[in-house]
Design an enzyme around this catalytic site. Structure first.
Site, PDB file in Angstrom:
ATOM      1  N   ASN A 141      -2.567  13.053   0.306  1.00  0.00           N
ATOM      2  CA  ASN A 141      -2.462  13.952  -0.642  1.00  0.00           C
ATOM      3  C   ASN A 141      -3.526  14.096  -1.802  1.00  0.00           C
ATOM      4  O   ASN A 141      -3.342  14.628  -2.750  1.00  0.00           O
ATOM      5  CB  ASN A 141      -1.073  13.321  -1.554  1.00  0.00           C
ATOM      6  CG  ASN A 141      -1.379  11.871  -2.445  1.00  0.00           C
ATOM      7  OD1 ASN A 141      -2.279  11.550  -2.460  1.00  0.00           O
ATOM      8  ND2 ASN A 141      -0.510  11.820  -3.352  1.00  0.00           N
ATOM      9  N   GLY A 163      -8.805  10.815  -2.638  1.00  0.00           N
ATOM     10  CA  GLY A 163      -9.700  11.525  -1.539  1.00  0.00           C
ATOM     11  C   GLY A 163     -10.152  12.670  -1.653  1.00  0.00           C
ATOM     12  O   GLY A 163      -9.891  13.264  -2.527  1.00  0.00           O
ATOM     13  N   TYR A 200      -1.215  -2.692  -9.133  1.00  0.00           N
ATOM     14  CA  TYR A 200      -1.784  -3.005  -7.650  1.00  0.00           C
ATOM     15  C   TYR A 200      -1.653  -3.943  -7.075  1.00  0.00           C
ATOM     16  O   TYR A 200      -1.185  -4.208  -5.913  1.00  0.00           O
ATOM     17  CB  TYR A 200      -3.142  -2.497  -7.989  1.00  0.00           C
ATOM     18  CG  TYR A 200      -4.305  -2.547  -6.770  1.00  0.00           C
ATOM     19  CD1 TYR A 200      -4.088  -1.293  -5.971  1.00  0.00           C
ATOM     20  CD2 TYR A 200      -5.184  -3.514  -6.464  1.00  0.00           C
ATOM     21  CE1 TYR A 200      -4.892  -1.136  -4.697  1.00  0.00           C
ATOM     22  CE2 TYR A 200      -5.754  -3.488  -5.356  1.00  0.00           C
ATOM     23  CZ  TYR A 200      -5.910  -2.250  -4.393  1.00  0.00           C
ATOM     24  OH  TYR A 200      -6.414  -2.288  -3.290  1.00  0.00           O
TER      25      TYR A 200
END
Ligand code: NAD
Ligand code: UDP
Length: 310
Positions: free
Chosen positions: A33, A37, A146
Site C-alpha cells: 500500500n 514503500g 513494533y
C-alpha cells in the site's frame, strides 16, 4: 519454477527480494500500500511479465491472487520515526496482516515466511543475542508497537504451524542497509549519508556509544532466499555480527564522503537499545549462510546510491 506473494514488495528489503525471485525465474505478486514503500523501487522490473504489482493494504481482507507456492510477509513500517505516527498501522499489519497471509498460505498449501526482527529482543540484557534469548521488551514503550506486533506475529505463525500444519519459517532480521532505503527513512545509515552528502550536521543520538551490527542488503537477501531452499522453521537470526558504535559509523561515512559536516548530539530516543549483535550459528548450519560484504564495501555502494537520488 514457483509463484510467490511478497507483501511489502515495494519496500527496501521487499523490492530486493522481488529482484532475486524474478532473477531465479519465479513468478511474483507484490501486495503493497506504499505507506513506506516506493513504486519506483520496482521500476527496473516493472516490465517483467512474471511480476504483478497490486496496490493493497494487507491488513484489510485479501482478494484472491490464485494458487501460490510461498508467501513472504515483508510488509511493515520498520523505522523508529514511524513508531508513533504509524503506531496503529504497525500493530494491524503485524496482527491482521499476518493473519490474512497465514490464512492464504493455509488455503493454498503454501509455505509461509515471516520477516521478524531483532527488536523481539528489545533492549537486550544478554549479549550477543541468540535465538533462545526471550528478550526485554516494554509493551508500553514507544518501540512497543513494533516489538509486540512482531512478537505477536511470531506467536501467530507458530500457532498456524503447530495446529494448522502450515509450513512456516521465521527470520529475525538485524539492522540491514543499502540502496533503496528512503532518504528520509529516519534510520541511521540513510540519515548519516544524506546529512554528510548535504554537508549538514550529523545527528548522533545519545553519546553515540550504543552499538548495532549492520548487514548489507545483498547478504540478507541471499539468506532469505536460502529459507525458501531449506525451509527451516526457525526462528533464525540473519545479520552481520560485526558490531560498531554510532560514532564510528558517523566517522566512516564522513571520511568516505569527504564531508564538512559536524557532529551534533541529540537526546537518546526512549527505549533505544544500547547494544545489539546477532549470534548467527543457526543460520550458518541450517541455511548454509554467512554474510560476505564488508561494512566498508556496503557503505560505498550505499553512498553511490544516495548520490544518484539526492
Ligand atoms: P520498508 O518500510 O522499506 O518496507 C516495508 C514495506 O511494507 C513498504 O513498501 C510498505 O509500503 C509496505 N507496507 C507496510 N504496511 C503495509 C500494509 N498494511 N499493506 C501493504 N503494504 C504495507 O522497510 P524494510 O526495511 O524493507 O522492512 C521490510 C520488513 O523487514 C519489515 O517487516 C521489517 O519489520 C523487517 N525488518 C527490517 C529490518 C531492516 O533493517 N531493514 C530489520 C528487521 C526487520
Ligand atoms: N541514530 C542516530 N542518529 C540518527 C538516527 C539513528 O544516532 O540520525 C541511532 C539510533 O538512536 C540508534 C541507532 O542509531 O541508536 C540505530 O538506529 P536505527 O533507527 O537505524 O535502527 P534501530 O534503532 O531500530 O536499530
Amino acid at each position: 519454477m514457483a509463484k510467490f506473494i511478497v507483501t511489502g514488495g515495494a519496500g527496501f528489503l521487499g523490492s530486493h527480494l522481488v529482484d532475486k525471485l524474478l532473477h531465479e525465474g519465479h513468478e511474483v505478486v507484490v501486495l503493497d500500500n506504499l505507506v513506506t514503500g516506493l513504486e519506483s523501487n520496482l521500476s527496473s522490473v516493472a516490465k517483467n511479465p512474471n511480476l504483478t504489482w497490486v496496490y493493497q493494504d494487507v491488513s484489510a481482507p485479501w482478494h484472491d491472487h490464485g494458487k501460490v507456492d510461498g508467501i513472504f510477509h515483508m510488509a511493515s513500517p520498520a523505522s523508529p520515526i514511524d513508531f508513533v505516527p504509524l503506531s496503529v498501522e504497525i500493530l494491524k499489519v503485524g496482527s491482521l496482516g499476518t493473519l490474512h497471509a497465514l490464512e492464504y498460505a493455509k488455503k493454498h498449501g503454501a509455505w509461509y515466511f515471516q520477516a521478524s526482527t531483532s527488536e523481539v529482543y528489545g533492549d537486550p540484557t544478554v549479549h550477543p543475542q541468540g535465538e533462545s534469548y526471550l528478550g526485554n521488551v516494554n509493551c508500553l514503550g514507544v518501540r512497543g508497537v513494533y516489538d509486540e506486533a512482531k512478537r505477536f506475529s511470531e506467536s501467530l505463525v507458530t500457532a498456524f504451524h503447530r495446529r494448522e500444519k502450515v509450513r512456516t519459517s521465521i527470520v529475525r532480521i538485524f539492522n540491514t542497509y543499502g540502496p533503496r532505503m528512503r532518504k528520509n527513512d529516519g534510520r541511521v545509515i540513510p540519515n548519516f549519508i544524506t546529512q554528510a552528502l548535504d554537508n549538514k550536521p550529523i545527528t548522533i543520538h545519545g553519546d553515540g556509544k550504543q552499538t548495532r551490527s549492520f548487514c548489507y542488503v545483498d547478504d540478507l537477501i541471499a539468506g532469505i532466499y536460502n529459507f525458501w531452499i531449506h525451509q527451516p522453521q526457525g526462528p533464525i537470526n540473519l545479520g552481520n555480527p560485526v558490531e560498531r558504535n554510532m560514532l564510528d559509523v558517523a566517522n566512516i561515512i564522513l571520511e568516505k564522503t569527504n564531508s564538512k559536516s559536524k557532529l551534533v548530539f541529540l537526546p537518546l530516543p526512549e527505549g533505544d537499545p544500547l547494544q545489539r549483535c546477532p549470534v548467527i550459528d543457526k543460520a550458518k548450519i541450517e541455511l548454509q549462510w554467512k554474510p560476505k560484504v564488508s561494512f566498508e564495501d556496503g557503505i560505498d555502494k550505499t553512498i553511490e546510491y544516495f548520490k544518484s537520488v539526492l
